[in-house]
Design a protein around this motif. Sequence first.
Motif, PDB file in Angstrom:
ATOM      1  N   LEU A   1       0.826  -1.219   0.000  1.00  0.00           N
ATOM      2  CA  LEU A   1       0.000   0.000   0.000  1.00  0.00           C
ATOM      3  C   LEU A   1       0.855   1.262   0.000  1.00  0.00           C
ATOM      4  O   LEU A   1       0.626   2.190  -0.773  1.00  0.00           O
ATOM      5  CB  LEU A   1      -0.945  -0.025   1.198  1.00  0.00           C
ATOM      6  CG  LEU A   1      -2.006   1.069   1.274  1.00  0.00           C
ATOM      7  CD1 LEU A   1      -2.855   1.115   0.017  1.00  0.00           C
ATOM      8  CD2 LEU A   1      -2.894   0.859   2.497  1.00  0.00           C
TER       9      LEU A   1
ATOM     10  N   LEU B   1       0.978   4.109  -2.925  1.00  0.00           N
ATOM     11  CA  LEU B   1       0.717   5.519  -2.670  1.00  0.00           C
ATOM     12  C   LEU B   1       1.873   6.375  -3.164  1.00  0.00           C
ATOM     13  O   LEU B   1       1.687   7.430  -3.763  1.00  0.00           O
ATOM     14  CB  LEU B   1       0.485   5.754  -1.178  1.00  0.00           C
ATOM     15  CG  LEU B   1      -0.827   5.216  -0.622  1.00  0.00           C
ATOM     16  CD1 LEU B   1      -0.843   5.297   0.897  1.00  0.00           C
ATOM     17  CD2 LEU B   1      -2.010   5.987  -1.187  1.00  0.00           C
TER      18      LEU B   1
ATOM     19  N   LEU C   1     -12.133   6.917  -6.540  1.00  0.00           N
ATOM     20  CA  LEU C   1     -13.540   6.512  -6.574  1.00  0.00           C
ATOM     21  C   LEU C   1     -14.309   7.680  -7.156  1.00  0.00           C
ATOM     22  O   LEU C   1     -14.259   8.770  -6.633  1.00  0.00           O
ATOM     23  CB  LEU C   1     -14.046   6.218  -5.160  1.00  0.00           C
ATOM     24  CG  LEU C   1     -13.253   5.199  -4.360  1.00  0.00           C
ATOM     25  CD1 LEU C   1     -13.795   5.129  -2.943  1.00  0.00           C
ATOM     26  CD2 LEU C   1     -13.345   3.826  -5.006  1.00  0.00           C
TER      27      LEU C   1
ATOM     28  N   TYR D   1      -4.882   3.156   7.755  1.00  0.00           N
ATOM     29  CA  TYR D   1      -5.382   1.839   7.365  1.00  0.00           C
ATOM     30  C   TYR D   1      -6.165   1.193   8.500  1.00  0.00           C
ATOM     31  O   TYR D   1      -7.210   0.587   8.285  1.00  0.00           O
ATOM     32  CB  TYR D   1      -4.225   0.930   6.929  1.00  0.00           C
ATOM     33  CG  TYR D   1      -4.720  -0.426   6.516  1.00  0.00           C
ATOM     34  CD1 TYR D   1      -4.678  -1.506   7.401  1.00  0.00           C
ATOM     35  CD2 TYR D   1      -5.284  -0.616   5.256  1.00  0.00           C
ATOM     36  CE1 TYR D   1      -5.179  -2.744   7.025  1.00  0.00           C
ATOM     37  CE2 TYR D   1      -5.784  -1.850   4.885  1.00  0.00           C
ATOM     38  CZ  TYR D   1      -5.730  -2.914   5.761  1.00  0.00           C
ATOM     39  OH  TYR D   1      -6.241  -4.132   5.394  1.00  0.00           O
TER      40      TYR D   1
ATOM     41  N   GLN E   1      -8.258  -0.770   1.786  1.00  0.00           N
ATOM     42  CA  GLN E   1      -7.192  -0.249   0.924  1.00  0.00           C
ATOM     43  C   GLN E   1      -7.737   0.775  -0.063  1.00  0.00           C
ATOM     44  O   GLN E   1      -7.119   1.824  -0.297  1.00  0.00           O
ATOM     45  CB  GLN E   1      -6.518  -1.402   0.164  1.00  0.00           C
ATOM     46  CG  GLN E   1      -5.713  -2.305   1.096  1.00  0.00           C
ATOM     47  CD  GLN E   1      -4.858  -3.292   0.337  1.00  0.00           C
ATOM     48  OE1 GLN E   1      -4.074  -2.905  -0.510  1.00  0.00           O
ATOM     49  NE2 GLN E   1      -5.011  -4.567   0.657  1.00  0.00           N
ATOM     50  N   ASP E   2      -8.897   0.475  -0.618  1.00  0.00           N
ATOM     51  CA  ASP E   2      -9.532   1.437  -1.528  1.00  0.00           C
ATOM     52  C   ASP E   2      -9.808   2.756  -0.818  1.00  0.00           C
ATOM     53  O   ASP E   2      -9.580   3.838  -1.349  1.00  0.00           O
ATOM     54  CB  ASP E   2     -10.868   0.885  -2.055  1.00  0.00           C
ATOM     55  CG  ASP E   2     -10.670  -0.166  -3.131  1.00  0.00           C
ATOM     56  OD1 ASP E   2     -11.666  -0.840  -3.467  1.00  0.00           O
ATOM     57  OD2 ASP E   2      -9.538  -0.314  -3.613  1.00  0.00           O
TER      58      ASP E   2
ATOM     59  N   VAL F   1      -8.342   3.961   1.853  1.00  0.00           N
ATOM     60  CA  VAL F   1      -7.094   4.667   2.166  1.00  0.00           C
ATOM     61  C   VAL F   1      -6.546   5.351   0.916  1.00  0.00           C
ATOM     62  O   VAL F   1      -6.074   6.492   0.979  1.00  0.00           O
ATOM     63  CB  VAL F   1      -6.056   3.706   2.773  1.00  0.00           C
ATOM     64  CG1 VAL F   1      -4.683   4.356   2.836  1.00  0.00           C
ATOM     65  CG2 VAL F   1      -6.492   3.268   4.158  1.00  0.00           C
ATOM     66  N   GLN F   2      -6.621   4.679  -0.216  1.00  0.00           N
ATOM     67  CA  GLN F   2      -6.173   5.295  -1.471  1.00  0.00           C
ATOM     68  C   GLN F   2      -6.956   6.583  -1.724  1.00  0.00           C
ATOM     69  O   GLN F   2      -6.401   7.632  -2.051  1.00  0.00           O
ATOM     70  CB  GLN F   2      -6.402   4.337  -2.642  1.00  0.00           C
ATOM     71  CG  GLN F   2      -5.542   3.089  -2.638  1.00  0.00           C
ATOM     72  CD  GLN F   2      -4.186   3.319  -3.287  1.00  0.00           C
ATOM     73  OE1 GLN F   2      -3.779   4.462  -3.523  1.00  0.00           O
ATOM     74  NE2 GLN F   2      -3.489   2.237  -3.573  1.00  0.00           N
ATOM     75  N   GLU F   3      -8.257   6.478  -1.565  1.00  0.00           N
ATOM     76  CA  GLU F   3      -9.113   7.638  -1.795  1.00  0.00           C
ATOM     77  C   GLU F   3      -8.789   8.753  -0.809  1.00  0.00           C
ATOM     78  O   GLU F   3      -8.713   9.931  -1.174  1.00  0.00           O
ATOM     79  CB  GLU F   3     -10.585   7.230  -1.665  1.00  0.00           C
ATOM     80  CG  GLU F   3     -11.582   8.373  -1.708  1.00  0.00           C
ATOM     81  CD  GLU F   3     -11.628   9.115  -3.030  1.00  0.00           C
ATOM     82  OE1 GLU F   3     -11.105   8.569  -4.036  1.00  0.00           O
ATOM     83  OE2 GLU F   3     -12.162  10.232  -3.068  1.00  0.00           O
TER      84      GLU F   3
ATOM     85  N   TRP G   1     -17.690   6.403   0.605  1.00  0.00           N
ATOM     86  CA  TRP G   1     -17.600   5.097  -0.042  1.00  0.00           C
ATOM     87  C   TRP G   1     -18.834   4.264   0.283  1.00  0.00           C
ATOM     88  O   TRP G   1     -19.439   3.632  -0.588  1.00  0.00           O
ATOM     89  CB  TRP G   1     -16.328   4.408   0.451  1.00  0.00           C
ATOM     90  CG  TRP G   1     -16.201   2.959   0.132  1.00  0.00           C
ATOM     91  CD1 TRP G   1     -15.676   2.405  -1.006  1.00  0.00           C
ATOM     92  CD2 TRP G   1     -16.586   1.863   0.962  1.00  0.00           C
ATOM     93  NE1 TRP G   1     -15.712   1.039  -0.930  1.00  0.00           N
ATOM     94  CE2 TRP G   1     -16.271   0.675   0.267  1.00  0.00           C
ATOM     95  CE3 TRP G   1     -17.164   1.771   2.222  1.00  0.00           C
ATOM     96  CZ2 TRP G   1     -16.515  -0.587   0.797  1.00  0.00           C
ATOM     97  CZ3 TRP G   1     -17.421   0.508   2.754  1.00  0.00           C
ATOM     98  CH2 TRP G   1     -17.090  -0.652   2.033  1.00  0.00           C
TER      99      TRP G   1
END
Lengths: 251, 190
Positions: free
Chosen positions: A63, A67, A88, B22, B36-37, B39-41, B73
């Motif tokens: 992760l 990033l 998203l 996380y 994970q999605d 956290v990415q966002e 989300w």
Amino acid sequence: MNCDQARALMHADIDHELDPRSSHELNAHVARCEGCTDAYRNLQATRDALRDPALRYRAPEGLARELRMRLGTDSSQHSTRRWRQPMLALAAGVAFAAVIGLAVILQIPMGSRTVLPVSEMIDAHVHSLMADHLTDVASSDRHTVKPWFNSRVDFSPEVRDLTTDGYPLVGGRLEYTRQRTAVALVYRHRQHIINLMIWPETAAGDKSRQAFAARGYNVFTWNSRGMRYWAISDLNAPELEEFTRLVNAKP
Amino acid sequence: MGRDGKAARFEELLIPHLDSAYNLARWLSRDDHDAQDIVQEAFARAFRYFDSYQPGNARAWLLKIVRNSYYSWLSKRQGEPVLTAFDPSCEPAWLAESADAPWPQPPESPESLLQKLDDVTRVREGLAGLADNYREVMVLREIEGLSYREIADVAEIPIGTVMSRLARARKQLQQDLAGHAQGQEVCDEL
């Protein structure tokens, strides 16, 4: 200090958020109260159990690297997927400014009848902000606003003067909602308009106090002394909640 | 400052808090991949808002964004604004028109609670089973170690609500662990 107070304060005490004097009083009470001693020990044991490192999740290996790739600070691989777009896709119309504060949308309990009204209330609020729709009677004097409703609705809403608290009255208007005529009182806090909708609701009505955040607005609703209240504003939730406390404070 | 400078500053300030980010996302979403999605966002948003970040508490700032990313989300996923259970918030004393609600009795067999607490699997299940608004303050307080003020900022609630919500969340957890299957407590004094 009695048990009620002790049971409430012991949470702050174990979190080291209690002032020394209260903490001293609390411990004095606990020392001579068996029930509170048990409660305190249970609380400590619960807190200690939650310190278990197994309960703390660590980010998966890839992760951080992913990033960094998106940031472009990972020199080992050139990435074209920079952060120009959110990962998203956000629904159109969700303002980014609203995201930080107001992305929380709270659930309505199953079977509740409040789902539609939230959206309706927000619609009514937004509609009122358009030109000439805000007030039928424009006055900051409650002695002008309250009587104006006398001949127009069959109930007598309480109209508070909250000017010294920072929420001056702007005026009032009739609002047609839920198949009945309601009173809308308009208040202001700094540059934010607050609509306070009021109509009679019998004791048999749903007494639950609920709060919602949707579409960039905060909404509070509650039942008190035979009336249903809805407060809607783009004001932040804590200050809007403060407004609702002031409205509902015992006279 | 050039983009590379900004990226480097951003990384230096926020990557150290990746585990916290996380951890919160994982407890909220209860799924590894979804976390994970999220956290990415969250990091994408944080990067976009980085210019407005005031030096201070980077971890709290990031966790607030993570929390909001989770609820966004969740909202998108379910398609409708029907989301987490909200604590009807019995805290404000002015709403208690009925008699003060009595404090719940401690679990009847303290030994069984303590036994359950020894079993981290049960504790994890208990915590995961709490409603979102209870679970998030518990994670922020008990696992991330945030102060009440920081929790108030991240969760956007008054400090008084932090304390009372923690109190209810802890009681709920204790009751769940001790096997009192009462479901989520609903404030019934209103």
